[in-house]
Each structure stands twice: as structure tokens, then as C-alpha cells.
Design a protein around this motif. Structure first.
Motif, short mmCIF file in Angstrom:
data_model
loop_
_atom_site.label_atom_id
_atom_site.label_comp_id
_atom_site.label_asym_id
_atom_site.label_seq_id
_atom_site.Cartn_x
_atom_site.Cartn_y
_atom_site.Cartn_z
N LYS A 117 0.83 -1.21 0.00
CA LYS A 117 0.00 0.00 0.00
C LYS A 117 0.86 1.26 0.00
CE LYS A 117 -3.97 -2.16 2.13
NZ LYS A 117 -4.71 -2.41 3.35
N GLN A 118 1.98 1.22 0.73
CA GLN A 118 2.88 2.38 0.75
C GLN A 118 3.51 2.61 -0.62
OE1 GLN A 118 5.66 2.20 4.00
NE2 GLN A 118 4.06 2.29 5.54
N ILE A 119 3.82 1.53 -1.32
CA ILE A 119 4.37 1.66 -2.67
C ILE A 119 3.31 2.24 -3.61
CG2 ILE A 119 5.24 0.38 -4.68
CD1 ILE A 119 6.41 -1.64 -2.62
N GLN A 120 2.09 1.73 -3.50
CA GLN A 120 1.02 2.19 -4.38
C GLN A 120 0.72 3.68 -4.16
OE1 GLN A 120 -1.88 -0.74 -3.19
NE2 GLN A 120 -1.60 -1.92 -5.06
N SER A 121 0.84 4.14 -2.93
CA SER A 121 0.57 5.55 -2.64
C SER A 121 1.82 6.42 -2.78
CB SER A 121 -0.03 5.69 -1.25
OG SER A 121 0.91 5.31 -0.27
N LYS A 122 2.89 5.84 -3.33
CA LYS A 122 4.15 6.56 -3.59
C LYS A 122 4.82 7.08 -2.32
CE LYS A 122 3.47 6.89 -8.22
NZ LYS A 122 3.54 5.66 -8.88
N LYS A 123 4.51 6.45 -1.17
CA LYS A 123 5.16 6.84 0.09
C LYS A 123 6.49 6.11 0.27
CE LYS A 123 0.88 7.97 2.46
NZ LYS A 123 -0.08 7.57 3.47
N MET A 124 6.71 5.05 -0.51
CA MET A 124 7.94 4.27 -0.41
C MET A 124 8.24 3.67 -1.78
SD MET A 124 8.71 1.07 2.16
CE MET A 124 8.56 2.09 3.62
N ASP A 125 9.52 3.55 -2.09
CA ASP A 125 9.86 2.92 -3.36
C ASP A 125 9.98 1.41 -3.17
OD1 ASP A 125 12.91 2.04 -3.45
OD2 ASP A 125 12.82 3.95 -2.35
N PRO A 126 9.79 0.65 -4.24
CA PRO A 126 9.79 -0.82 -4.14
C PRO A 126 11.09 -1.40 -3.58
CG PRO A 126 8.97 -0.14 -6.28
CD PRO A 126 9.48 1.10 -5.59
N PHE A 127 12.21 -0.77 -3.89
CA PHE A 127 13.50 -1.29 -3.42
C PHE A 127 13.62 -1.18 -1.90
CE2 PHE A 127 14.22 -0.02 -7.82
CZ PHE A 127 14.71 -1.21 -8.34
N GLU A 128 13.18 -0.06 -1.37
CA GLU A 128 13.21 0.14 0.08
C GLU A 128 12.26 -0.84 0.77
OE1 GLU A 128 12.40 3.62 3.43
OE2 GLU A 128 12.04 4.08 1.32
N ALA A 129 11.08 -1.01 0.19
CA ALA A 129 10.10 -1.95 0.77
C ALA A 129 10.65 -3.37 0.75
CB ALA A 129 8.78 -1.87 0.00
N ALA A 130 11.23 -3.77 -0.37
CA ALA A 130 11.79 -5.12 -0.48
C ALA A 130 12.89 -5.34 0.55
CB ALA A 130 12.32 -5.36 -1.90
N ASP A 131 13.72 -4.33 0.74
CA ASP A 131 14.79 -4.43 1.73
C ASP A 131 14.22 -4.61 3.13
OD1 ASP A 131 17.58 -4.40 2.42
OD2 ASP A 131 17.27 -2.38 3.22
N LYS A 132 13.21 -3.82 3.48
CA LYS A 132 12.61 -3.91 4.81
C LYS A 132 11.91 -5.26 5.02
CE LYS A 132 11.96 1.04 5.42
NZ LYS A 132 12.40 1.39 6.75
N ILE A 133 11.20 -5.73 3.99
CA ILE A 133 10.52 -7.03 4.10
C ILE A 133 11.54 -8.15 4.25
CG2 ILE A 133 9.11 -8.70 2.85
CD1 ILE A 133 7.60 -6.23 1.66
N THR A 134 12.61 -8.11 3.46
CA THR A 134 13.64 -9.12 3.55
C THR A 134 14.26 -9.16 4.93
OG1 THR A 134 14.14 -8.86 1.19
CG2 THR A 134 15.81 -9.94 2.55
#
Length: 57
Positions: free
Chosen positions: A35-52
Motif C-alpha cells: 500500500k505504501q508503494i502504491q501511494s508513492k510513500k515508499m519505493d519498491p527497493f526500500e520496501a523489499a529491503d525492509k521485508i527481507t
């Protein structure tokens, strides 16, 4: 020997991939970051890093 080594690595990676897929489906963290990626609050690379990082803690 090399063929067996590669085959074993492939099996391990497939098992890990399946387990991670199940974890992501059952974890609210994934949908939160999506949801944060979709709302442009976070980029996919940052999200992937945090999830990993949350998966391997």
C-alpha cells in the motif's frame, strides 16, 4: 558431483521460495508495504529491503 550440487541448490532454493511465498501471504507487513508503494510513500527497493530484513531476523 557438480550436477548433484546444482540440483541440491535448486531444490533448496525452491523450498525457500515456497516458504517465503507462504510467509508473505500470511504476513500483514507485505500488504502494508504494498500500500505504501502504491501511494508513492515508499519505493519498491526500500520496501523489499525492509521485508527481507523482517523475514530473516
Amino acid at each position: 558431483m557438480l550436477r548433484l550440487e546444482n540440483e541440491l541448490k535448486d531444490l533448496i532454493l525452491n523450498n525457500m521460495s515456497e516458504k517465503i511465498e507462504l510467509m508473505l501471504e500470511s504476513d500483514k507487513t507485505f500488504s502494508k508495504y504494498l500500500k505504501q508503494i502504491q501511494s508513492k510513500k515508499m519505493d519498491p527497493f526500500e520496501a523489499a529491503d525492509k521485508i527481507t530484513k523482517s523475514l530473516i531476523k
